[in-house]
Design a protein around this motif. Structure first.
Motif, PDB file in Angstrom:
ATOM      1  N   ALA A   1      63.202  57.086 107.510  1.00  0.00           N
ATOM      2  CA  ALA A   1      62.109  56.424 106.793  1.00  0.00           C
ATOM      3  C   ALA A   1      61.678  57.274 105.608  1.00  0.00           C
ATOM      4  CB  ALA A   1      60.923  56.175 107.725  1.00  0.00           C
ATOM      5  N   ALA A   2      61.270  56.593 104.545  1.00  0.00           N
ATOM      6  CA  ALA A   2      60.793  57.255 103.324  1.00  0.00           C
ATOM      7  C   ALA A   2      59.752  56.359 102.671  1.00  0.00           C
ATOM      8  CB  ALA A   2      61.944  57.539 102.360  1.00  0.00           C
ATOM      9  N   GLY A   3      59.015  56.926 101.712  1.00  0.00           N
ATOM     10  CA  GLY A   3      58.022  56.143 100.978  1.00  0.00           C
ATOM     11  C   GLY A   3      56.661  56.110 101.622  1.00  0.00           C
ATOM     12  N   ARG A   4      56.290  57.182 102.322  1.00  0.00           N
ATOM     13  CA  ARG A   4      54.956  57.213 102.919  1.00  0.00           C
ATOM     14  C   ARG A   4      53.903  57.248 101.818  1.00  0.00           C
ATOM     15  NH1 ARG A   4      52.724  61.709 107.307  1.00  0.00           N
ATOM     16  NH2 ARG A   4      50.730  60.671 107.734  1.00  0.00           N
ATOM     17  N   GLN A   5      52.890  56.380 101.947  1.00  0.00           N
ATOM     18  CA  GLN A   5      51.899  56.227 100.887  1.00  0.00           C
ATOM     19  C   GLN A   5      50.816  57.293 101.006  1.00  0.00           C
ATOM     20  OE1 GLN A   5      50.561  52.228 100.371  1.00  0.00           O
ATOM     21  NE2 GLN A   5      48.813  52.776  99.096  1.00  0.00           N
ATOM     22  N   GLY A   6      50.372  57.761  99.861  1.00  0.00           N
ATOM     23  CA  GLY A   6      49.318  58.767  99.809  1.00  0.00           C
ATOM     24  C   GLY A   6      49.129  59.254  98.385  1.00  0.00           C
ATOM     25  N   SER A   7      48.162  60.140  98.208  1.00  0.00           N
ATOM     26  CA  SER A   7      47.825  60.650  96.875  1.00  0.00           C
ATOM     27  C   SER A   7      48.381  62.044  96.602  1.00  0.00           C
ATOM     28  CB  SER A   7      46.303  60.676  96.700  1.00  0.00           C
ATOM     29  OG  SER A   7      45.695  61.483  97.707  1.00  0.00           O
ATOM     30  N   ARG A   8      49.024  62.647  97.585  1.00  0.00           N
ATOM     31  CA  ARG A   8      49.532  64.011  97.429  1.00  0.00           C
ATOM     32  C   ARG A   8      51.011  63.951  97.048  1.00  0.00           C
ATOM     33  NH1 ARG A   8      47.510  67.869 102.208  1.00  0.00           N
ATOM     34  NH2 ARG A   8      48.232  69.350 100.610  1.00  0.00           N
ATOM     35  N   ARG A   9      51.260  64.026  95.759  1.00  0.00           N
ATOM     36  CA  ARG A   9      52.624  63.963  95.274  1.00  0.00           C
ATOM     37  C   ARG A   9      53.412  65.221  95.625  1.00  0.00           C
ATOM     38  NH1 ARG A   9      55.232  59.744  94.140  1.00  0.00           N
ATOM     39  NH2 ARG A   9      56.397  60.810  92.496  1.00  0.00           N
TER      40      ARG A   9
ATOM     41  N   LEU B   1      61.549  46.813 105.389  1.00  0.00           N
ATOM     42  CA  LEU B   1      60.177  47.209 105.096  1.00  0.00           C
ATOM     43  C   LEU B   1      59.528  47.718 106.373  1.00  0.00           C
ATOM     44  CD1 LEU B   1      57.975  47.276 102.857  1.00  0.00           C
ATOM     45  CD2 LEU B   1      57.233  45.040 103.678  1.00  0.00           C
ATOM     46  N   CYS B   2      59.038  48.940 106.340  1.00  0.00           N
ATOM     47  CA  CYS B   2      58.569  49.621 107.550  1.00  0.00           C
ATOM     48  C   CYS B   2      57.159  49.144 107.894  1.00  0.00           C
ATOM     49  CB  CYS B   2      58.587  51.129 107.320  1.00  0.00           C
ATOM     50  SG  CYS B   2      58.500  52.091 108.822  1.00  0.00           S
ATOM     51  N   LEU B   3      57.052  48.439 109.018  1.00  0.00           N
ATOM     52  CA  LEU B   3      55.758  47.957 109.496  1.00  0.00           C
ATOM     53  C   LEU B   3      55.418  48.550 110.854  1.00  0.00           C
ATOM     54  CD1 LEU B   3      55.982  44.170 108.525  1.00  0.00           C
ATOM     55  CD2 LEU B   3      54.897  46.016 107.259  1.00  0.00           C
ATOM     56  N   GLY B   4      56.278  48.351 111.829  1.00  0.00           N
ATOM     57  CA  GLY B   4      56.012  48.846 113.171  1.00  0.00           C
ATOM     58  C   GLY B   4      56.064  50.355 113.278  1.00  0.00           C
TER      59      GLY B   4
ATOM     60  N   GLU C   1      56.381  51.719 102.317  1.00  0.00           N
ATOM     61  CA  GLU C   1      57.256  52.538 103.147  1.00  0.00           C
ATOM     62  C   GLU C   1      58.435  51.696 103.640  1.00  0.00           C
ATOM     63  OE1 GLU C   1      56.973  55.268 107.216  1.00  0.00           O
ATOM     64  OE2 GLU C   1      55.157  54.668 106.144  1.00  0.00           O
ATOM     65  N   PHE C   2      59.628  52.266 103.616  1.00  0.00           N
ATOM     66  CA  PHE C   2      60.825  51.542 104.012  1.00  0.00           C
ATOM     67  C   PHE C   2      61.671  52.420 104.926  1.00  0.00           C
ATOM     68  CE2 PHE C   2      61.977  53.929 100.256  1.00  0.00           C
ATOM     69  CZ  PHE C   2      63.254  54.404 100.521  1.00  0.00           C
ATOM     70  N   LEU C   3      62.619  51.797 105.593  1.00  0.00           N
ATOM     71  CA  LEU C   3      63.560  52.509 106.461  1.00  0.00           C
ATOM     72  C   LEU C   3      64.962  51.965 106.241  1.00  0.00           C
ATOM     73  CD1 LEU C   3      64.456  50.623 109.184  1.00  0.00           C
ATOM     74  CD2 LEU C   3      62.053  51.019 109.717  1.00  0.00           C
ATOM     75  N   VAL C   4      65.939  52.801 106.567  1.00  0.00           N
ATOM     76  CA  VAL C   4      67.348  52.457 106.434  1.00  0.00           C
ATOM     77  C   VAL C   4      68.025  52.851 107.744  1.00  0.00           C
ATOM     78  CG1 VAL C   4      69.480  52.747 105.135  1.00  0.00           C
ATOM     79  CG2 VAL C   4      67.276  52.905 103.957  1.00  0.00           C
ATOM     80  N   THR C   5      68.706  51.911 108.373  1.00  0.00           N
ATOM     81  CA  THR C   5      69.410  52.219 109.611  1.00  0.00           C
ATOM     82  C   THR C   5      70.663  53.034 109.289  1.00  0.00           C
ATOM     83  OG1 THR C   5      70.612  50.103 109.478  1.00  0.00           O
ATOM     84  CG2 THR C   5      68.575  50.157 110.755  1.00  0.00           C
TER      85      THR C   5
ATOM     86  N   ASN D   1      59.802  44.905 111.832  1.00  0.00           N
ATOM     87  CA  ASN D   1      59.997  45.274 110.439  1.00  0.00           C
ATOM     88  C   ASN D   1      60.758  44.154 109.732  1.00  0.00           C
ATOM     89  OD1 ASN D   1      59.233  48.347 110.852  1.00  0.00           O
ATOM     90  ND2 ASN D   1      60.732  47.843 112.418  1.00  0.00           N
ATOM     91  N   ILE D   2      60.620  44.079 108.417  1.00  0.00           N
ATOM     92  CA  ILE D   2      61.181  42.981 107.641  1.00  0.00           C
ATOM     93  C   ILE D   2      62.465  43.460 106.967  1.00  0.00           C
ATOM     94  CG2 ILE D   2      60.797  41.385 105.736  1.00  0.00           C
ATOM     95  CD1 ILE D   2      57.843  41.513 106.282  1.00  0.00           C
ATOM     96  N   VAL D   3      63.592  42.901 107.353  1.00  0.00           N
ATOM     97  CA  VAL D   3      64.876  43.215 106.724  1.00  0.00           C
ATOM     98  C   VAL D   3      64.969  42.437 105.415  1.00  0.00           C
ATOM     99  CG1 VAL D   3      67.377  43.092 106.969  1.00  0.00           C
ATOM    100  CG2 VAL D   3      65.955  43.645 108.956  1.00  0.00           C
ATOM    101  N   PHE D   4      65.105  43.163 104.299  1.00  0.00           N
ATOM    102  CA  PHE D   4      65.147  42.499 102.996  1.00  0.00           C
ATOM    103  C   PHE D   4      66.292  42.981 102.120  1.00  0.00           C
ATOM    104  CE2 PHE D   4      62.707  46.312 102.330  1.00  0.00           C
ATOM    105  CZ  PHE D   4      62.969  46.719 101.030  1.00  0.00           C
TER     106      PHE D   4
END
Length: 326
Positions: free
Chosen positions: A167-175, A210-213, A231-235, A248-251
């Motif tokens: 998983a990558a793309g965790r949201q936050g303000s700390r770059r 799209l990472c939800l769970g 946030e997204f994930l890749v198997t 999670n939503i496969v797109f």
């Protein structure tokens, strides 16, 4: 052609039990057709024996059994979701360059320096994703807008479950921590509450979801009215991940660079000891907020893997042929 009466009685006794034929005879014939006392016990045993009932099951025609079997299979087919009816045409292609920053944990690293400016970056390779824009237009549009705005650049791969996904793309303000700040103008994603968006499965390696769970965003960030899930994930394979289905939503899917995904999946991760896990579970039970912060470090790659660059690949023909789905 006439048959003897004895033949008719014998033929009828093979289909109907004997006591039914005795019951329907007139009273005048009941006494004459009653068996003798010598054979009475044997006749009673044959009547009460369950073998006649079992034997009658074999007299069912084969066409009835075939019809029953085909009808049961037809019912099972109606309950199975078919992926062939889902439009998985690839409308957009997005690339991401993954790299490793060896100096991320060094003491002489400048304070607040972003991962995108890593001085000794080691490239792992480029991954090209194909997006299902016709099936999930909102999720695809937000992901493409985040990539074209370079918001994913410098994003940390913060979770890796070997043999499953990263998983990558965790949201936050700390770059400097590899978190993502979504660009302005993203569409409010209503597909996250639409049951039709969860039809595709995580059935093969290279599935983009799209990472939800498994989302690790802080609760304070999620309560923000301007929050957008990026946030997204890749198997990673080698097998499917059914535990991710319906959450999670496969797109999209990986079109190129599956070797890069495999190399990321081979990186060792942090595994806490059993004592630490039990202590963390107890802290979470009593409501200690530090438990969630400590849990965020679990399953993190021991190497600093991040997205060094990202963007959109322009193609002459916008709609490409869809990949084969299992």
């Amino acid at each position: 052609m006439a048959f003897p009466s004895s033949s008719i009685i014998a033929a009828s006794s093979t289909v109907y039990p004997a006591y039914l034929s005795l019951h329907h005879r007139p009273n005048s014939q009941r006494a004459s057709s009653r068996p003798s006392n010598a054979n009475h016990d044997n006749t009673y045993k044959c009547i009460k024996s369950p073998k006649i009932v079992r034997r009658s099951l074999f007299s069912l025609p084969a066409s009835f059994l075939l019809l029953h079997t085909s009808s049961s299979l037809a019912i099972d087919d109606t309950n199975t979701t078919s992926t062939s009816a889902i439009d998985t045409t690839i409308t957009d292609r997005i690339f991401m360059d993954f790299s490793v920053c060896p100096s991320y944990f060094r003491s002489d690293r400048p304070l607040g320096a972003e991962l995108s400016s890593c001085p000794d970056s080691e490239p792992l390779g480029r991954v090209v994703f194909g997006l299902y824009g016709r099936l999930l237009p909102t999720t695809t549009a937000n992901f493409k807008a985040t990539c074209t705005a370079a918001a994913y650049r410098g994003t940390l791969v913060h979770k890796l479950l070997q043999g499953q996904f990263f998983a990558a793309g965790r949201q936050g303000s700390r770059r400097e921590k590899g978190e993502v700040q979504p660009p302005s103008g993203l569409i409010r994603n209503s597909e996250t509450v639409d049951a039709r968006a969860f039809k595709l499965r995580h059935a093969r390696p290279g599935t983009l979801s799209l990472c939800l769970g498994q989302n690790d965003d802080d609760n304070d960030i999620k309560l923000n009215p301007n929050y957008h899930n990026v946030e997204f994930l890749v198997t990673t394979g080698p097998g499917p991940c059914p535990q991710l289905d319906g959450q999670n939503i496969v797109f999209g899917t990986v079109l190129e660079g599956m070797d890069v995904i495999t190399s990321i999946a081979a990186i060792p991760t942090y595994k806490p000891a059993e004592r630490i896990r039990l202590f963390n579970d107890f802290a979470q039970l009593i409501g200690d907020e530090r438990a969630q912060t400590a849990r965020a470090m679990w399953d993190r790659p021991l190497k600093t893997v991040y997205i060094s660059d990202c963007g959109e690949l322009r193609v002459t023909k916008q709609s490409l042929s869809p990949p084969s789905l299992p």
